[in-house]
Structures are given as C-alpha cells and as structure tokens.
Design an enzyme around this catalytic site. Sequence first.
Site, mmCIF file in Angstrom:
data_model
loop_
_atom_site.group_PDB
_atom_site.id
_atom_site.type_symbol
_atom_site.label_atom_id
_atom_site.label_comp_id
_atom_site.label_asym_id
_atom_site.label_seq_id
_atom_site.Cartn_x
_atom_site.Cartn_y
_atom_site.Cartn_z
ATOM 1 N N HIS A 135 -33.291 -8.646 3.216
ATOM 2 C CA HIS A 135 -32.155 -8.781 4.130
ATOM 3 C C HIS A 135 -31.895 -7.461 4.855
ATOM 4 C CE1 HIS A 135 -31.222 -12.473 1.868
ATOM 5 N NE2 HIS A 135 -30.551 -12.825 2.944
ATOM 6 N N LYS A 139 -26.179 -5.818 4.123
ATOM 7 C CA LYS A 139 -25.835 -6.784 3.078
ATOM 8 C C LYS A 139 -25.491 -6.040 1.795
ATOM 9 C CE LYS A 139 -27.265 -11.122 0.946
ATOM 10 N NZ LYS A 139 -25.934 -11.702 1.252
#
Length: 248
Positions: A135, A139
């Site tokens: 990600h 995040k």
Amino acid sequence: MKIALIGYGKMGHIIEEIAAGRGHEVSVRIDKDNRDDFDSEAFRLSDVAIEFSTPATGFDNVVRCLREGVPVVSGTTGWNDRLPEAQKICRELDGSMIWASNFSVGVNIFMAVNRQLARIMNAFPEYRPRMVETHHVHKLDHPSGTAVTLAEQIVAATDRISSWAEPTAGECTPDGVLPIDHIRSGEVPGIHTITWDSPADDITITHSAKNRSGFATGAVIAAEWLVNNHGIHSMQDVLSDISGYDFR
C-alpha cells in the site's frame, strides 16, 4: 439520497465525486476540524453516513452515527477489535451499519476466489500459503484490513492453518501459521498477493487496484443498499443480494 461524509481526505473527495455522479447529495462533510457538525441538523437529516477516517477515530465515528440514528457505512480499518462492541451498540439502538475491510467490488470477488481456493487446498497439505500486501506510504495500519480478512478466510477454510502473523525480518513463521508481509511504497492504492507454495509448483492469485475509485464506488453502492435494508450487514450481503451469487 443525502450522504454525510465522515473523513474528508482523498477517499472522501472521491466518494463525493462518485456520489454526485450517481445522483446523490453530500449533506455534510465532517473532518477533524469540525466534529461539532455531528450535532448539526444537516447530519441528523442525512439518509446515510459514509465513514473513512483513521484507526484512532473509526469506532467513535461509527457510534456517533448510530446514536444520532444515521445508518453508517464504515471502511476504516485498524479498529477491528472493537467491531463487536460497535455492533452491540447498533443492535441496542436498533440501528443500521455495514463495516467492511474493503468495499471494492473487485476485491470482494477476489475474496470469494480466495475462500474457494482455500477450501480446495484443505485437501492438499503439500501446499503452504503466504501473503504479501502493498500500500501507499500514508496507510497507518498493517497488515491491511483486507489482508486480515483474506487471512481469516484461509484460517477458517484450511484445517492445517490455525493463525496468521507478520514475520520478523529474516525469520520464518512456524508450520500452521500464515505469514503476511507488508510493503509501504509511494502512492500504491493496494495490491494483495496470495501464493500457495509446494515443492512442485506455486499457485498465485493477485488483486491490484489501479486507483481508489473502486473502493469509493463500492462504498456508495453499499450506502444505497443499506438505506433500504435495516440492521447489521456486510459487503457480502450487499453483493449477494445485487448479483444473486452467494458471496458469503
């Protein structure tokens, strides 16, 4: 439909764009600097709230919605341990909510494939699973909520896998434990790869998001559905009802 947006970062802006394109109105936008708007008439008169905030605020935001009688769709991860508590409050208040680790239609199809593959692999002990999730650097939680959901599906369907864990660098997880590695890089929307490894071959499935629009569209679809379906539901309920295929 009047939608209250809770969390007005990148996802909130994309959800607003998707909602407008589907003929809906954003009634109020609540972020960290205007949380008093939970007490506003605009919020209370909203048909549904869509909540994408932070792990630290997700639980409180969902409960605020329920206490104001506003059905809530939440995609915030990292507070999963308090989800049963939120659902208990929802039942006590006779409210409506959907929480999902991922609202993307594509990801939920991927989850259905993952569940079925794990059931098949239960009969073939020579295969051992592992997972990698990637990600963007913003995040905060890891492994991702989607990765945890995928891992829980494998644990539930495979007798020889009893749990999952994030391995320490350079260490191997013991037999019976599904390893999940996480990578944070650039602005990657999300990639989840599951590999079943055997001495003879590998079987790999991957979902790779191209942007955040799939997550936003799924959340709006869930909100549209929740308005007409009272109670506590999942994204699998939504997609099963819409498609006729059992995602559960």
